[in-house]
Design a protein around this motif. Structure first.
Motif, PDB file in Angstrom:
ATOM      1  N   UNK A  85       0.989  -1.223  -0.052  1.00 35.35           N
ATOM      2  CA  UNK A  85      -0.009  -0.060   0.029  1.00 35.35           C
ATOM      3  C   UNK A  85       0.883   1.338   0.084  1.00 35.35           C
ATOM      4  N   UNK A  86       0.628   2.198  -0.865  1.00 35.50           N
ATOM      5  CA  UNK A  86       1.165   3.372  -0.943  1.00 35.50           C
ATOM      6  C   UNK A  86       0.477   4.397  -0.305  1.00 35.50           C
ATOM      7  N   UNK A  87       1.147   5.124   0.683  1.00 37.01           N
ATOM      8  CA  UNK A  87       0.510   6.284   1.419  1.00 37.01           C
ATOM      9  C   UNK A  87       0.943   7.609   0.662  1.00 37.01           C
ATOM     10  N   UNK A 141      -4.648   6.427  -0.946  1.00 39.08           N
ATOM     11  CA  UNK A 141      -4.033   5.327  -0.698  1.00 39.08           C
ATOM     12  C   UNK A 141      -3.850   4.704  -2.186  1.00 39.08           C
ATOM     13  N   UNK A 142      -2.603   4.082  -2.246  1.00 35.08           N
ATOM     14  CA  UNK A 142      -2.468   3.413  -3.823  1.00 35.08           C
ATOM     15  C   UNK A 142      -2.217   1.956  -3.695  1.00 35.08           C
ATOM     16  N   UNK A 143      -3.113   1.001  -4.406  1.00 35.97           N
ATOM     17  CA  UNK A 143      -2.628  -0.456  -4.157  1.00 35.97           C
ATOM     18  C   UNK A 143      -1.789  -0.901  -5.175  1.00 35.97           C
ATOM     19  N   UNK A 146      -5.857   4.147  -6.981  1.00 36.12           N
ATOM     20  CA  UNK A 146      -5.822   4.872  -6.108  1.00 36.12           C
ATOM     21  C   UNK A 146      -7.071   5.421  -5.491  1.00 36.12           C
ATOM     22  N   UNK A 147      -7.356   5.372  -3.788  1.00 38.61           N
ATOM     23  CA  UNK A 147      -8.433   5.698  -3.205  1.00 38.61           C
ATOM     24  C   UNK A 147      -8.725   7.262  -3.557  1.00 38.61           C
ATOM     25  N   UNK A 148     -10.107   7.523  -3.258  1.00 38.89           N
ATOM     26  CA  UNK A 148     -10.477   8.914  -3.232  1.00 38.89           C
ATOM     27  C   UNK A 148      -9.836   9.354  -2.101  1.00 38.89           C
ATOM     28  N   UNK A 170       3.785  13.184  10.335  1.00 39.33           N
ATOM     29  CA  UNK A 170       2.479  12.773   9.983  1.00 39.33           C
ATOM     30  C   UNK A 170       2.756  11.186  10.007  1.00 39.33           C
ATOM     31  N   UNK A 171       2.126  10.401  10.876  1.00 43.62           N
ATOM     32  CA  UNK A 171       2.217   9.003  10.828  1.00 43.62           C
ATOM     33  C   UNK A 171       1.087   8.313  10.367  1.00 43.62           C
ATOM     34  N   UNK A 172       1.062   7.510   9.530  1.00 41.27           N
ATOM     35  CA  UNK A 172      -0.165   6.463   8.924  1.00 41.27           C
ATOM     36  C   UNK A 172      -0.044   5.278   9.604  1.00 41.27           C
TER      37      UNK A 172
END
Length: 895
Positions: free
Chosen positions: A629-631, A650-652, A697-699, A713-715
């Motif tokens: 997953x790309x953030x 988010x990108x799958x 990629x998500x909305x 910023x931590x995801x």
């Protein structure tokens, strides 16, 4: 009236007066300990108008030296025994947070309802003389002012009741007077000790505390509200020269060539330096920089500079007095004779308590006899008219013994040295840095509502914790560099250790798994019970040794009656567990059904201090997780609109869709120099489960910050499940991998041609069929009938996965190509790939013959055309056959 000398005791957290010879009585045992304290100032006999939200009637206890609330002394508890004794105290006033709070005021002070004392509530523990900890639950919020000016040691005021005469004498105390030779001595040697006219010994402040030689023994403490540095007195037989206004001057070097100014105070024990940190962003930045300087071992410690100037009164040698001249004899005078007393009126200031105002000082007037000048009279009776002569002595000669006038002089010193550095883990040096209250090692935590224990271990930073996962699951694990498509959870490689031996290795990739609910409960426990701050980083444990247990066989032992062996492919890491199965090529078909059903077992993780944990391993192709997953966090503009709304996408990167039920975001304010978390905001970005298609990629997911400043910023994504194919489809995709070279099995074909037909046979055409298949594996090939020829059969992973039988799983079909390029009828026999040589009887048809086809039964005699039809039927049925041709008898001669 401001009174200095008040000090915080780091043992009991109370406020006590340190200006007396003894440190008082501490409820934690022994005397109070003010070595880590700043310099506090209380208002004695204050004007109520100067403290609109203040509270008066606080008292000094002459038994324990502490500050206590006067109106309730009867119910108080003193660590020296009985109630506090404020009978000798003045009236002190404390300000509260309800009124104006200046930068010099320190918050966090509370009244203890158990002992009636004042204590600092900003630290986790305290000691009350009534037993246990201080109780500030019903207290108001008090502030205590910290000293911001230098106070010479000999002008400190005592908290006991003082008289006006004592106070005035203290304020009017003159600087010590020295002879010229003493000025010469200290000018030549700044560290010299000199003697004043009254026989007392004096030295400069740097000499008094042996600065900078004492830098290695200096003590300091850096709190969130204040930095204090203490240089103890080292000269016992001398006092400090009177300090010039504006001195001492001190500063501490900070990173990036900045300087932190320090206020200074001198008391009987030595020199104390302090810097206050406000609770706003600027104060946190200074606190962060101070921690960075004081904990930097690479520089050898922070550089401290102290400069001091002293005032001296120098008396130069007096000039020779002039000759007073002859003494005049007494001159007679006539005076009416009478008797009268010769007295003077004297006004004395009585001892007092309270604020020093002109109209409040009690004064007693008395008459005292005049001792000088002496008046000689003759006493006569009352009403007498007799006159007597009164002899007045001449005025006294000048007193040539009076000292000559003094002149002012100054001496100065400056010293620069490095203070000893301390690591941030030193709780005495940095008591307010958040730190885990665990004693080290692994801690077992049972989440609420669960019977399963979780194992955690503190990390190198206070907010960092390592955990043991609750399971390992098959995973699509992205590469560390983020490039390329992440590999499948099942990978196969082939190797040929010897020319006639092929092995297959199957690697199943697993990742640590921690359920979202378990993660939330673990984080809650750490925040509330261990660390006390809201930001926590949870990372899977690494550096552990792993071995199999449970349904797995012992590592390296084969599966029963096969060549399959289990082993870990490298060490277990914080993000990856790879299990490798190695086998001979023909046993691959045994492993595939196991993988399709799912392989379960357990891994035993072993660490230091005899730590072990058993973690289930569940390798199922229908339950795959991923980290692919790309953030992307949208950058914050330089001048953002308010309220600011941020976004995350988010990108799958996986080849299949993903599903996520939890996604948390943490905005964290971290110090540049100390790496301390000063502020944080935790946000949940998902109101419902999120699905992202493969490669999509998500909305944007939005959030609104409530903290003013953050540096990181931590995801933290929750469990990310891969919405993948069925297990059989996973396996088929692997088996069809074009990069996998087929396995080659070789059989030597040895043709045998009848001697009478050697010249009639040009070649033997051969082809290989799978049992039950009507299509050859590859186009037919011709081999020479005159010598042996190798036959290579390619076996793909699909063949091997199907559990191929090399002894009876293939057919060899062959026919004879004659010299005239015609062909014989074909024959089909079983191909045993386990044999190294296969004999072929080359079929040569006579010119006229009856044909017989041998299979399960024999069919014949047949014509050649009929025999071909039978062969076609057998081929369609996936059968084997052989053909015989019997020459027809020659026709009878006619004649």
């Amino acid at each position: 009236m401001d009174q200095t000398g008040w000090t915080w005791c780091q043992k009991c957290q109370g406020l006590y007066y340190a200006g007396n010879p003894t440190p008082g009585v501490c409820p934690a045992g022994g005397g109070h300990d003010g070595s880590g304290s700043g310099h506090y100032v209380l208002d004695l006999g204050a004007d109520a108008a100067a403290h609109p939200q203040g509270q008066s009637q606080w008292s000094w206890c002459q038994k324990c030296q502490g500050l206590c609330y006067g109106p309730q002394l009867g119910s108080s508890v003193c660590p020296a025994g009985g109630p506090h004794d404020g009978s000798a105290s003045g009236d002190y006033t404390l300000d509260t947070e309800a009124g104006p709070v200046s930068a010099d005021d320190q918050r966090g002070w509370r009244w203890c309802s158990s002992c009636q004392g004042l204590f600092f509530a900003g630290n986790p523990s305290s000691t009350c003389p009534a037993g246990g900890a201080h109780n500030g639950s019903t207290s108001g919020a008090y502030v205590v002012r910290m000293a911001a000016a230098t106070v010479p040691a000999r002008l400190l005021l005592s908290p006991f009741r003082i008289s006006g005469t004592t106070l005035l004498l203290g304020l009017l105390q003159n600087a010590p007077v020295f002879a010229l030779d003493q000025e010469t001595a200290i000018a030549a040697n700044a560290g010299a000790t000199i003697t004043s006219e009254d026989g007392r010994r004096w030295c400069q402040l740097d000499t008094w505390v042996d600065w900078p030689n004492s830098s290695s023994t200096a003590s300091w403490q850096c709190r969130a509200s204040q930095l204090t540095i203490t240089l103890p007195r080292t000269v016992a037989d001398a006092d400090v020269l009177q300090i010039s206004p504006g001195f001492p001057q001190a500063s501490l070097a900070l990173p990036n060539d900045a300087q932190l100014p320090l206020t200074a105070a001198v008391d009987a024990g030595g020199l104390r330096l302090a810097a206050s940190f406000t609770a706003d962003a600027a104060g946190r930045q200074l606190y962060d920089a101070a921690i960075g300087a004081l904990s930097n071992g690479d520089s050898g410690g922070p550089q401290l500079t102290i400069a001091t100037s002293h005032y001296l009164a120098i008396r130069d040698p007096a000039a020779t007095p002039p000759d007073p001249g002859p003494v005049q004899p007494p001159q007679p005078r006539r005076w009416p004779g009478r008797h009268f007393p010769v007295e003077r009126q004297v006004r004395e200031v009585e001892p007092f308590a309270g604020r020093l105002t002109a109209d409040a000082i009690p004064v007693k007037e008395t008459l005292q006899p005049i001792l000088w000048p002496q008046v000689l009279v003759d006493a006569v009776g009352p009403g007498s008219d007799l006159n007597r002569r009164i002899f007045l002595p001449p005025p006294p000669p000048p007193d040539n013994s009076q000292p000559a006038p003094t002149r002012p002089a100054t001496v100065a010193q400056q010293g620069v040295a490095r203070l000893p550095w301390r690591p941030q883990s030193d709780a005495t040096a940095f008591p307010d840095i958040p730190r885990s209250n665990t004693t080290g090692g692994w801690l077992q935590v049972t989440p609420a509502g669960s019977t399963r224990s979780l194992s955690i271990h503190s990390g190198s930073r206070p907010e960092l914790f390592y955990y043991i996962p609750t399971a390992y699951k098959l995973a699509v694990h992205a590469r560390d560099d983020g490039t390329g498509a992440p590999p499948a959870p099942m990978r196969v490689t082939m190797a040929r250790p010897t020319p006639d031996h092929v092995t297959i290795s199957v690697t199943l990739t697993a990742m640590p798994y921690l359920a979202d609910a378990d993660r939330a409960e673990l984080r809650k426990y750490l925040v509330e019970q261990v660390l006390g701050q809201s930001y926590i980083e949870l990372v899977p444990a690494t550096g552990l040794t792993a071995s199999f247990r449970g349904d797995f066989l012992s590592e390296g032992a084969p599966v029963a009656a096969s060549s399959i062996r289990y082993q870990l492919a490298g060490a277990a890491t914080s993000e990856l567990l790879a299990i490798e199965f190695t086998m001979d090529e023909l046993d691959y078909g045994l492993l595939v059904p196991m993988i399709e059903r799912g392989i379960t077992g357990a891994i035993v993780l072993t660490g230091e201090d005899n730590f072990t944990a058993e973690v289930p391993v569940d390798l199922r192709l229908d339950d795959v997780i991923t980290n692919a997953i790309g953030v992307a966090v949208a950058p914050v503009p330089d001048d953002p609109p308010m309220p600011y709304v941020g976004s995350v996408t988010l990108t799958n990167h996986a080849s299949y869709p993903i599903r996520m039920e939890r996604l948390d975001l943490a905005l964290v304010s971290v110090g540049d120099q100390s790496d301390i978390v000063f502020d944080t905001q935790q946000l949940s970005l998902l109101a419902a489960p999120l699905e992202v298609a493969a490669g999509a990629t998500s909305a944007p997911l939005t959030y609104t910050p409530t903290i003013p400043v953050w540096t990181q910023t931590s995801i933290v994504p929750g469990v990310t499940a891969l919405v993948g194919p069925a297990p059989s489809d996973w396996i088929n995709a692997v088996n069809r991998d074009p990069s996998m070279a087929p396995t080659k099995l070789t059989v030597t074909l040895s043709p045998s041609v009848p001697a009478s037909a050697v010249n009639d046979v040009r070649a033997v055409t051969v082809s290989v069929f799978d049992v039950g298949s009507v299509t050859a594996r590859k186009p037919p090939v011709d081999i020479s009938p005159a010598h042996d020829s190798p036959l290579e059969v390619d076996l793909t992973l699909s063949d091997l996965a199907g559990g191929v039988d090399v002894r009876s799983g293939y057919f060899l079909e062959f026919s004879t190509r004659y010299a005239n390029d015609t062909r014989s009828l074909p024959q089909r026999i079983a191909l045993d790939l386990s044999r190294s040589v296969l004999d072929l009887i080359v079929f040569v048809e006579p010119a006229a013959a009856d044909y017989y086809v041998d299979s399960d039964t024999t069919v014949g005699p047949l014509t050649r055309a009929a025999a071909q039809q039978v062969i076609d039927t057998l081929r369609a049925g996936g059968r084997t056959w052989t053909v015989r041709a019997v020459p027809q008898p020659a026709p009878a001669p006619t004649g």
